[in-house]
Design an enzyme around this catalytic site. Structure first.
Site, PDB file in Angstrom:
ATOM      1  N   ALA A  86       0.851  -1.203   0.000  1.00 45.53           N
ATOM      2  CA  ALA A  86       0.000   0.000   0.000  1.00 45.53           C
ATOM      3  C   ALA A  86       0.880   1.244   0.000  1.00 45.53           C
ATOM      4  CB  ALA A  86      -0.909   0.006   1.222  1.00 45.53           C
ATOM      5  N   ALA A  87       0.580   2.146  -0.897  1.00 42.01           N
ATOM      6  CA  ALA A  87       1.355   3.392  -0.971  1.00 42.01           C
ATOM      7  C   ALA A  87       0.658   4.351  -1.917  1.00 42.01           C
ATOM      8  CB  ALA A  87       2.761   3.105  -1.501  1.00 42.01           C
ATOM      9  N   SER A  89       1.576   6.195  -5.119  1.00 39.21           N
ATOM     10  CA  SER A  89       2.621   5.681  -6.013  1.00 39.21           C
ATOM     11  C   SER A  89       2.918   6.543  -7.249  1.00 39.21           C
ATOM     12  CB  SER A  89       2.222   4.277  -6.484  1.00 39.21           C
ATOM     13  OG  SER A  89       1.086   4.349  -7.329  1.00 39.21           O
ATOM     14  N   THR A 137      10.907   0.662  -4.360  1.00 41.91           N
ATOM     15  CA  THR A 137      11.124   1.014  -5.763  1.00 41.91           C
ATOM     16  C   THR A 137      12.601   1.343  -6.030  1.00 41.91           C
ATOM     17  OG1 THR A 137      10.729   2.849  -7.303  1.00 41.91           O
ATOM     18  CG2 THR A 137      10.354   3.336  -5.019  1.00 41.91           C
ATOM     19  N   ASP A 138      12.999   1.229  -7.294  1.00 34.84           N
ATOM     20  CA  ASP A 138      14.381   1.625  -7.652  1.00 34.84           C
ATOM     21  C   ASP A 138      14.554   3.149  -7.582  1.00 34.84           C
ATOM     22  OD1 ASP A 138      12.891   2.362  -9.899  1.00 34.84           O
ATOM     23  OD2 ASP A 138      14.114   1.255 -11.341  1.00 34.84           O
ATOM     24  N   GLU A 139      13.425   3.886  -7.509  1.00 38.74           N
ATOM     25  CA  GLU A 139      13.532   5.355  -7.556  1.00 38.74           C
ATOM     26  C   GLU A 139      14.242   5.922  -6.325  1.00 38.74           C
ATOM     27  OE1 GLU A 139      10.040   7.319  -9.136  1.00 38.74           O
ATOM     28  OE2 GLU A 139       9.424   5.493 -10.161  1.00 38.74           O
ATOM     29  N   TYR A 186       7.780  11.513  -3.962  1.00 38.56           N
ATOM     30  CA  TYR A 186       7.421  10.081  -3.934  1.00 38.56           C
ATOM     31  C   TYR A 186       8.621   9.246  -3.498  1.00 38.56           C
ATOM     32  CZ  TYR A 186       6.902   5.334  -5.813  1.00 38.56           C
ATOM     33  OH  TYR A 186       6.897   3.957  -5.960  1.00 38.56           O
ATOM     34  N   LYS A 190       9.294   6.961  -0.090  1.00 38.70           N
ATOM     35  CA  LYS A 190       9.582   5.518  -0.125  1.00 38.70           C
ATOM     36  C   LYS A 190      10.931   5.245   0.550  1.00 38.70           C
ATOM     37  CE  LYS A 190       7.595   2.550  -1.852  1.00 38.70           C
ATOM     38  NZ  LYS A 190       6.517   1.651  -1.341  1.00 38.70           N
ATOM     39  N   ASN A 216       6.988  -1.198 -13.442  1.00 37.39           N
ATOM     40  CA  ASN A 216       6.163  -2.339 -13.845  1.00 37.39           C
ATOM     41  C   ASN A 216       5.189  -1.927 -14.943  1.00 37.39           C
ATOM     42  OD1 ASN A 216       5.568  -4.493 -10.996  1.00 37.39           O
ATOM     43  ND2 ASN A 216       7.340  -3.217 -11.374  1.00 37.39           N
ATOM     44  N   LYS A 225      -0.490   6.296 -15.248  1.00 36.41           N
ATOM     45  CA  LYS A 225       0.887   5.896 -15.516  1.00 36.41           C
ATOM     46  C   LYS A 225       1.074   5.750 -17.025  1.00 36.41           C
ATOM     47  CE  LYS A 225       1.696   5.472 -11.073  1.00 36.41           C
ATOM     48  NZ  LYS A 225       1.388   4.332 -10.258  1.00 36.41           N
ATOM     49  N   ASP A 316       8.359  19.534 -19.230  1.00 38.72           N
ATOM     50  CA  ASP A 316       8.939  18.388 -18.520  1.00 38.72           C
ATOM     51  C   ASP A 316       8.432  18.319 -17.079  1.00 38.72           C
ATOM     52  OD1 ASP A 316      10.441  16.147 -18.257  1.00 38.72           O
ATOM     53  OD2 ASP A 316      12.390  17.126 -18.571  1.00 38.72           O
ATOM     54  N   HIS A 320      12.714  15.658 -13.139  1.00 39.00           N
ATOM     55  CA  HIS A 320      12.541  14.384 -13.861  1.00 39.00           C
ATOM     56  C   HIS A 320      13.834  13.554 -13.882  1.00 39.00           C
ATOM     57  CE1 HIS A 320      10.402  12.600 -17.666  1.00 39.00           C
ATOM     58  NE2 HIS A 320      10.699  11.681 -16.767  1.00 39.00           N
TER      59      HIS A 320
HETATM   60  P1  NAD Z   1      -1.122   1.603  -6.926  1.00 34.67           P
HETATM   61  O1  NAD Z   1      -1.182   3.080  -6.750  1.00 34.67           O
HETATM   62  O2  NAD Z   1      -1.692   0.980  -8.163  1.00 34.67           O
HETATM   63  O3  NAD Z   1      -1.860   0.902  -5.695  1.00 34.67           O
HETATM   64  C1  NAD Z   1      -1.690   1.323  -4.371  1.00 34.67           C
HETATM   65  C2  NAD Z   1      -2.751   0.660  -3.517  1.00 34.67           C
HETATM   66  O4  NAD Z   1      -2.546   1.083  -2.155  1.00 34.67           O
HETATM   67  C3  NAD Z   1      -4.194   1.044  -3.891  1.00 34.67           C
HETATM   68  O5  NAD Z   1      -5.006  -0.098  -3.912  1.00 34.67           O
HETATM   69  C4  NAD Z   1      -4.602   2.001  -2.780  1.00 34.67           C
HETATM   70  O6  NAD Z   1      -6.004   1.966  -2.506  1.00 34.67           O
HETATM   71  C5  NAD Z   1      -3.804   1.465  -1.607  1.00 34.67           C
HETATM   72  N1  NAD Z   1      -3.572   2.491  -0.578  1.00 34.67           N
HETATM   73  C6  NAD Z   1      -3.096   3.754  -0.766  1.00 34.67           C
HETATM   74  N2  NAD Z   1      -3.051   4.412   0.399  1.00 34.67           N
HETATM   75  C7  NAD Z   1      -3.497   3.535   1.357  1.00 34.67           C
HETATM   76  C8  NAD Z   1      -3.664   3.628   2.768  1.00 34.67           C
HETATM   77  N3  NAD Z   1      -3.398   4.763   3.433  1.00 34.67           N
HETATM   78  N4  NAD Z   1      -4.112   2.534   3.431  1.00 34.67           N
HETATM   79  C9  NAD Z   1      -4.408   1.385   2.757  1.00 34.67           C
HETATM   80  N5  NAD Z   1      -4.279   1.266   1.427  1.00 34.67           N
HETATM   81  C10 NAD Z   1      -3.822   2.322   0.729  1.00 34.67           C
HETATM   82  O7  NAD Z   1       0.406   1.219  -6.728  1.00 34.67           O
HETATM   83  P2  NAD Z   1       1.287   0.082  -7.424  1.00 34.67           P
HETATM   84  O8  NAD Z   1       1.830   0.608  -8.685  1.00 34.67           O
HETATM   85  O9  NAD Z   1       0.532  -1.189  -7.421  1.00 34.67           O
HETATM   86  O10 NAD Z   1       2.498  -0.001  -6.383  1.00 34.67           O
HETATM   87  C11 NAD Z   1       2.432  -0.875  -5.270  1.00 34.67           C
HETATM   88  C12 NAD Z   1       3.722  -0.771  -4.487  1.00 34.67           C
HETATM   89  O11 NAD Z   1       4.826  -1.122  -5.313  1.00 34.67           O
HETATM   90  C13 NAD Z   1       4.013   0.639  -3.964  1.00 34.67           C
HETATM   91  O12 NAD Z   1       4.553   0.515  -2.685  1.00 34.67           O
HETATM   92  C14 NAD Z   1       5.033   1.175  -4.957  1.00 34.67           C
HETATM   93  O13 NAD Z   1       5.862   2.134  -4.325  1.00 34.67           O
HETATM   94  C15 NAD Z   1       5.786  -0.078  -5.324  1.00 34.67           C
HETATM   95  N6  NAD Z   1       6.401  -0.079  -6.663  1.00 34.67           N
HETATM   96  C16 NAD Z   1       5.662   0.243  -7.785  1.00 34.67           C
HETATM   97  C17 NAD Z   1       6.256   0.181  -9.043  1.00 34.67           C
HETATM   98  C18 NAD Z   1       5.460   0.484 -10.295  1.00 34.67           C
HETATM   99  O14 NAD Z   1       6.035   0.525 -11.386  1.00 34.67           O
HETATM  100  N7  NAD Z   1       4.155   0.648 -10.229  1.00 34.67           N
HETATM  101  C19 NAD Z   1       7.598  -0.185  -9.165  1.00 34.67           C
HETATM  102  C20 NAD Z   1       8.322  -0.512  -8.003  1.00 34.67           C
HETATM  103  C21 NAD Z   1       7.708  -0.461  -6.769  1.00 34.67           C
HETATM  104  P1  TYD Z   2       5.363   6.911 -14.915  1.00 33.03           P
HETATM  105  O1  TYD Z   2       4.539   5.834 -15.554  1.00 33.03           O
HETATM  106  O2  TYD Z   2       4.656   8.027 -14.214  1.00 33.03           O
HETATM  107  O3  TYD Z   2       6.398   6.165 -13.944  1.00 33.03           O
HETATM  108  P2  TYD Z   2       7.682   6.776 -13.118  1.00 33.03           P
HETATM  109  O4  TYD Z   2       7.593   8.245 -13.107  1.00 33.03           O
HETATM  110  O5  TYD Z   2       7.470   6.198 -11.758  1.00 33.03           O
HETATM  111  O6  TYD Z   2       8.885   6.246 -13.825  1.00 33.03           O
HETATM  112  O7  TYD Z   2       6.283   7.556 -16.025  1.00 33.03           O
HETATM  113  C1  TYD Z   2       7.182   6.782 -16.792  1.00 33.03           C
HETATM  114  C2  TYD Z   2       8.007   7.740 -17.647  1.00 33.03           C
HETATM  115  O8  TYD Z   2       7.140   8.352 -18.611  1.00 33.03           O
HETATM  116  C3  TYD Z   2       8.610   8.882 -16.847  1.00 33.03           C
HETATM  117  O9  TYD Z   2       9.903   9.179 -17.393  1.00 33.03           O
HETATM  118  C4  TYD Z   2       7.665  10.052 -17.093  1.00 33.03           C
HETATM  119  C5  TYD Z   2       7.127   9.778 -18.490  1.00 33.03           C
HETATM  120  N1  TYD Z   2       5.733  10.215 -18.731  1.00 33.03           N
HETATM  121  C6  TYD Z   2       5.440  11.006 -19.843  1.00 33.03           C
HETATM  122  O10 TYD Z   2       6.326  11.372 -20.644  1.00 33.03           O
HETATM  123  N2  TYD Z   2       4.144  11.389 -20.026  1.00 33.03           N
HETATM  124  C7  TYD Z   2       3.127  11.039 -19.188  1.00 33.03           C
HETATM  125  O11 TYD Z   2       1.962  11.440 -19.405  1.00 33.03           O
HETATM  126  C8  TYD Z   2       3.451  10.199 -18.057  1.00 33.03           C
HETATM  127  C9  TYD Z   2       2.381   9.790 -17.093  1.00 33.03           C
HETATM  128  C10 TYD Z   2       4.768   9.819 -17.877  1.00 33.03           C
END
Ligand code: NAD
Ligand code: TYD
Length: 380
Positions: A86-87, A89, A137-139, A186, A190, A216, A225, A316, A320
């Protein structure tokens, strides 16, 4: 570890969490899987329709910041494992509203840790057989330089073997030992939560694990995203807002492979360790965007490349990060995990899924979110 387990997966109604819940519920019928989620804008129970009636699955609507409620749940359900996803994100939202990120990602994680500590320390066996697994996350590592050879098109790194990859493209990757250097609110939130998790191991002996994964992609990702947003915009022939010059590099992993890694690490990872998760699959944004456009066009029966003219360069993102690239050789060598899909296959499956699940997308993008998105877009 015993075969019967009571596991809480936080954030299970979100993108990655729903894949983790699905994998655990289907693969481990002997476990009790509790999906704990507040259902923010990003949480959607429709992501779990296929498993919601399984006897080993339960959904609990809860905020991870609610210490009392979580402590009670730990006791009532005899929780011995926590997989914490949960986060908040989304980087763009964190730039607008950093407080929400500190509250959920930092204070929420701390609240879970403290409740788990109190409950597990009250048991005769204490931390034995317990696990607090934090998904990061790698960020948090910051941004890498663009070290790939000039003029080499994406993907930079679809070679199967990581040693070939290193020979071809150098060694400038995020390692588990890379110093934390987050830039966005963000990633700062994290990073802070990762530090708290490690502090609970070092101070109280809690059996914690942290993993740091690259970007992902796949089904059920919220369409703010890059990849689902662009698939949906192409479908409706809306502009595709490319930040800056589109030259930033991200390292993409199919979400099911992340869930598989989480399963492996939860069961076989070493306590107090960190594992990086990634598939050596770096793409410049603009190159991946072109692949997505051509794939959508082809699958919709449009002329391939017809929608390239939707590309719209916009202001931008603040701060970024230039490039993310994960070195996951530790996970591959120690626990034998590797990605199951090549990118070409993963992106084809992903685009198909969004096009075949229009209802899922339309339910999210109608109403409140549409207004939010249009405002965001206007302000770029
Ligand atoms: P997401 O935003 O799709 O989902 C987040 C979930 O957390 C949602 O279901 C939301 O309702 C829940 N949530 C948010 N705040 C909450 C709270 N206060 N209490 C309970 N639930 C809450 O996120 P995601 O992309 O599935 O990411 C999941 C995890 O993986 C995060 O911790 C993120 O930092 C990490 N992560 C994501 C990516 C990516 O590319 N998406 C990559 C690496 C790590
Ligand atoms: P994003 O999916 O938001 O993931 P993260 O910022 O966590 O890497 O964005 C992926 C890349 O795409 C990032 O470099 C920002 C860029 N981006 C755009 O150029 N346009 C958009 O509308 C979005 C959402 C992201």
């Amino acid at each position: 570890m015993e075969s019967k387990r009571n596991i809480v997966i936080t954030g299970g109604a979100g993108f990655i969490g729903s894949h983790v819940v699905r994998l655990f519920v289907n693969k481990y019928p002997e476990y009790n899987i509790i999906n704990l989620d507040k259902l923010t804008y990003a949480g959607n129970l429709a992501n779990l329709k296929d498993i919601e009636d399984k006897p080993n699955y339960k959904f609990v609507k809860m905020d991870i910041c609610d210490f009392e409620a979580f402590y009670q749940l730990m006791q009532d359900e005899h929780i011995d494992g926590i997989i914490h996803l949960a986060a908040e994100s989304h980087v763009d939202r964190s730039i607008k509203d950093p407080f929400t990120f500190a509250r959920t990602n930092v204070m929420g994680t701390l609240s879970l840790l403290q409740a788990a500590k109190l409950y597990w320390e009250s048991l005769p066996e204490k931390y034995e057989g317990k696990r607090f697994y934090h998904i990061s996350t790698d960020e948090v590592y910051g941004a890498l330089e663009m070290t790939h050879p000039e003029g080499v098109p994406s993907p930079f790194t679809t070679v199967a073997s990581s040693s070939e990859h290193h020979a071809a493209y150098g060694t400038d990757f995020f390692l588990e030992t890379t110093k934390y250097n987050p830039h966005s609110p963000y990633s700062a939130s994290k990073a802070s939560s990762d530090h708290f998790v490690r502090a609970f191991h070092d101070t109280y002996g809690m059996p914690t694990i942290v993993t740091n994964c690259s970007n992902n992609y796949g089904p059920y990702q919220f369409p703010e995203k890059l990849i689902p947003l662009f698939i949906n915009n192409i479908r409706h022939r809306k502009p595709l807002p490319v930040y800056g010059k589109g030259e930033n590099v991200r390292d993409w992993l199919y979400v099911v492979d992340h869930a598989r890694a989480i399963d492996t690490i939860f069961h076989n990872g070493k306590v107090a360790e960190t594992y990086n998760i990634g598939g050596f699959n770096e793409w410049k944004n603009i190159d991946i965007i072109k692949v997505v456009i051509k794939t959508v066009d082809r699958l919709l029966g449009r002329a391939e490349g017809e929608d390239l003219n939707l590309i719209t360069y916009v202001t931008d993102r603040l701060g970024h990060d230039a490039r993310y690239a994960i070195d996951s050789r530790k996970l591959q060598a120690e626990l034998g995990w590797e990605p199951s899909l090549q990118f070409e296959e993963g992106i084809e499956k992903t685009v198909k899924w969004y096009l075949e699940n229009e209802e899922w997308m339309d339910q999210i993008t109608s109403g409140e979110y549409e207004k939010y998105y249009d405002d965001m877009y206007k302000n770029r």
